[in-house]
Structures are given as C-alpha cells and as structure tokens.
Design an enzyme around this catalytic site. Sequence first.
Site, mmCIF file in Angstrom:
data_model
loop_
_atom_site.group_PDB
_atom_site.id
_atom_site.type_symbol
_atom_site.label_atom_id
_atom_site.label_comp_id
_atom_site.label_asym_id
_atom_site.label_seq_id
_atom_site.Cartn_x
_atom_site.Cartn_y
_atom_site.Cartn_z
ATOM 1 N N ASN A 1 7.308 26.039 23.946
ATOM 2 C CA ASN A 1 7.182 27.457 23.597
ATOM 3 C C ASN A 1 6.666 28.188 24.834
ATOM 4 O O ASN A 1 5.500 28.053 25.197
ATOM 5 C CB ASN A 1 6.190 27.589 22.418
ATOM 6 C CG ASN A 1 5.879 29.030 22.078
ATOM 7 O OD1 ASN A 1 6.529 29.954 22.583
ATOM 8 N ND2 ASN A 1 4.878 29.221 21.208
ATOM 9 N N LYS B 1 6.204 31.256 25.195
ATOM 10 C CA LYS B 1 5.412 32.459 24.847
ATOM 11 C C LYS B 1 5.876 33.654 25.705
ATOM 12 O O LYS B 1 7.057 33.746 26.019
ATOM 13 C CB LYS B 1 3.914 32.168 24.980
ATOM 14 C CG LYS B 1 3.528 30.898 24.190
ATOM 15 C CD LYS B 1 2.064 30.694 24.047
ATOM 16 C CE LYS B 1 1.800 29.400 23.262
ATOM 17 N NZ LYS B 1 0.401 29.172 22.975
ATOM 18 N N HIS C 1 3.763 31.515 14.185
ATOM 19 C CA HIS C 1 2.824 31.016 15.210
ATOM 20 C C HIS C 1 1.490 31.734 15.021
ATOM 21 O O HIS C 1 1.459 32.925 14.692
ATOM 22 C CB HIS C 1 3.387 31.270 16.612
ATOM 23 C CG HIS C 1 2.625 30.535 17.661
ATOM 24 N ND1 HIS C 1 1.398 30.973 18.118
ATOM 25 C CD2 HIS C 1 2.881 29.381 18.308
ATOM 26 C CE1 HIS C 1 0.946 30.115 19.012
ATOM 27 N NE2 HIS C 1 1.829 29.137 19.152
ATOM 28 N N GLU D 1 -0.475 32.956 17.035
ATOM 29 C CA GLU D 1 -0.624 34.165 17.863
ATOM 30 C C GLU D 1 0.033 35.368 17.170
ATOM 31 O O GLU D 1 -0.430 36.499 17.326
ATOM 32 C CB GLU D 1 -0.044 33.920 19.265
ATOM 33 C CG GLU D 1 -0.998 33.036 20.078
ATOM 34 C CD GLU D 1 -0.329 32.129 21.099
ATOM 35 O OE1 GLU D 1 0.836 32.356 21.460
ATOM 36 O OE2 GLU D 1 -0.996 31.157 21.526
ATOM 37 N N GLU E 1 -0.607 23.311 14.340
ATOM 38 C CA GLU E 1 -1.252 23.733 15.581
ATOM 39 C C GLU E 1 -2.633 24.299 15.261
ATOM 40 O O GLU E 1 -2.744 25.480 14.892
ATOM 41 C CB GLU E 1 -0.424 24.828 16.265
ATOM 42 C CG GLU E 1 0.971 24.408 16.658
ATOM 43 C CD GLU E 1 1.522 25.265 17.790
ATOM 44 O OE1 GLU E 1 1.937 24.689 18.797
ATOM 45 O OE2 GLU E 1 1.505 26.508 17.674
ATOM 46 N N GLY F 1 -4.254 26.100 24.022
ATOM 47 C CA GLY F 1 -4.607 26.612 25.348
ATOM 48 C C GLY F 1 -6.042 26.343 25.769
ATOM 49 O O GLY F 1 -6.525 26.942 26.731
ATOM 50 N N SER G 1 -2.623 21.995 23.256
ATOM 51 C CA SER G 1 -3.078 21.254 24.432
ATOM 52 C C SER G 1 -2.410 19.889 24.614
ATOM 53 O O SER G 1 -3.058 18.929 25.056
ATOM 54 C CB SER G 1 -4.611 21.113 24.409
ATOM 55 O OG SER G 1 -5.220 22.398 24.479
HETATM 56 P P1 13P Z 1 -0.715 24.942 24.481
HETATM 57 O O1 13P Z 1 0.164 23.717 24.610
HETATM 58 O O2 13P Z 1 -0.709 25.800 25.687
HETATM 59 O O3 13P Z 1 -2.055 24.605 23.952
HETATM 60 O O4 13P Z 1 -0.001 25.873 23.347
HETATM 61 C C1 13P Z 1 0.375 25.311 22.144
HETATM 62 C C2 13P Z 1 1.188 26.296 21.409
HETATM 63 O O5 13P Z 1 0.691 27.324 20.970
HETATM 64 C C3 13P Z 1 2.624 26.011 21.249
HETATM 65 O O6 13P Z 1 3.223 26.849 20.319
#
Ligand code: 13P
Length: 254
Positions: A13, A15, A101, A103, A171, A177, A217
Amino acid sequence: MAVNRPKPLVAGNWKMNGLKAAKKELASLVKGVAGAKSKPGCDIMICPPATILSLCSDTVKGSGIKLGGQDCHAEASGAHTGDLSAEMLKNAGARACIVGHSERRTDHCESSLEVKLKAEAAHRAGLMAIICLGETADERSSGKTIKIVGQQLKASLAESANHKNTVIAYEPVWAIGTGNTPTVADIAKVHGYIRKRLIALLGDETGAKTRILYGGSVKPSNAKELMDIDNVNGALVGGASLKAKDFLGIITAY
Ligand code: 13P
C-alpha cells in the site's frame, strides 16, 4: 504449504506516495520478481495512488504483479467531486481495492457500514475488496482488541463476500508505521478469532479459504516470522513496499 491453506497475498500500500517517477521502482520490482531464483509462492500486488494506476498498469503488464486501488466511493458514478468509483479504478488497471484502512476510518470518519458499501461497490465493479480492521492503542490497552475486530469484521463484510473477492487485513492501528508489532501469540490469537468468525459468517469452506493478511510494520527482517503464524495468509505492507528491494525481501518469505 498445507493443502487447504489459501495462496498467500503480499500487497503493498503506497498510501499518498508516488509520482510518475515511481514507475522506476515498480520496474525494479518487476525485474526482481522475474529474476528471482524460485517463483514466489505468493500473489503480489501493489496499490499505488490512483493518479499513476494507468502508468503502473503498463509497467506490470505480463509480470503477474497485480494492482489495486486504496479506496473507492460506493456509487459507480455521479456528483461526488474528488471521489473515485471502483469502476474507474478497474478501468485504470486495478484488480482490487483496499477499503476501510484505519487512516480512512480516522481521517475521513468512515464507519464500518460505509466500508461495507465500498466493499460491495468493489465487487460490483469486479474488484477484490481488501477490508482492513484493527484496534487502536487505547482499545488494545483496555483489552478490547477482539471485541473491536469482531465488530468491524461483521459490520464491514459485504453481503457478496466470498474467498475469491474478499481479503481481510488485520492492521493494529498502533503498529502502523511505528516499527512495533504485536507478539506472535497476539497475532495468532486475533487471526484465529477472525478465521472462526469468517467460518461462522461465510460457511466452512469459504470461511476457511478467505485470506487474512497481517499489516503493521512488516519488513524484510520480520516477514518470515510473521508470515509463518497460523492463519496469516500474507501481508499488507506500507513503508517497506515503497522500495523494490525491501518489498522483494518480504515476498521471499514465501
Ligand atoms: P506500515 O507497513 O508502514 O506499518 O503500514 C502498514 C499499512 O498501513 C498498510 O496498509
């Protein structure tokens, strides 16, 4: 690999990262996968920003690497300035779409009902829906992980869901992150619970075959350990999917 285990999926992803120049990184990934000593034992997907989906679609042609969108509107078309429909993503080269997601649940206050409608829209357009679930740090510290994940799963799952058109991604919000991941035992517990709920909601066969990804992560150094956990059928990768070398390091866990 056990006979009944679904084929894993490792999805990146990107983002809100990726200008046209990111095509080069994707081309390195294509080259890396083609040049790997053995064929990867997983499906591979990249979800770039929608602005470069068409461009990426040309780059991955013939490589087996699939593309996905990061979100979609529930409607197929109409007066929704700034939004994108699942049909548009499909038209630009996507085969799947991430929905729900954390976010988006946080930044855009998306409810699980909206996520469910988006997952249904993905199916309507012929896309696979990657439905994200996960608890916040506060929910985890107050012992609500299983409750939250169970609620989100039930309320976000499309009526049209089956093992071919739906993937679940667990997740934990606090792991995204941050470099922190749950323990192997914690992931096994949550994924085992999601599997049990999928079987209850979709029936024995479909529930057993639906892929459950872990995200938060994931990096080359922890991929093998995480991907070996029971009921972990792949990964949804953020930061480490931006560099072909890192993403290849995760894919080779399979
Ligand atoms: P990270 O791998 O950067 O922690 O992000 C995970 C994520 O949100 C994938 O959708």
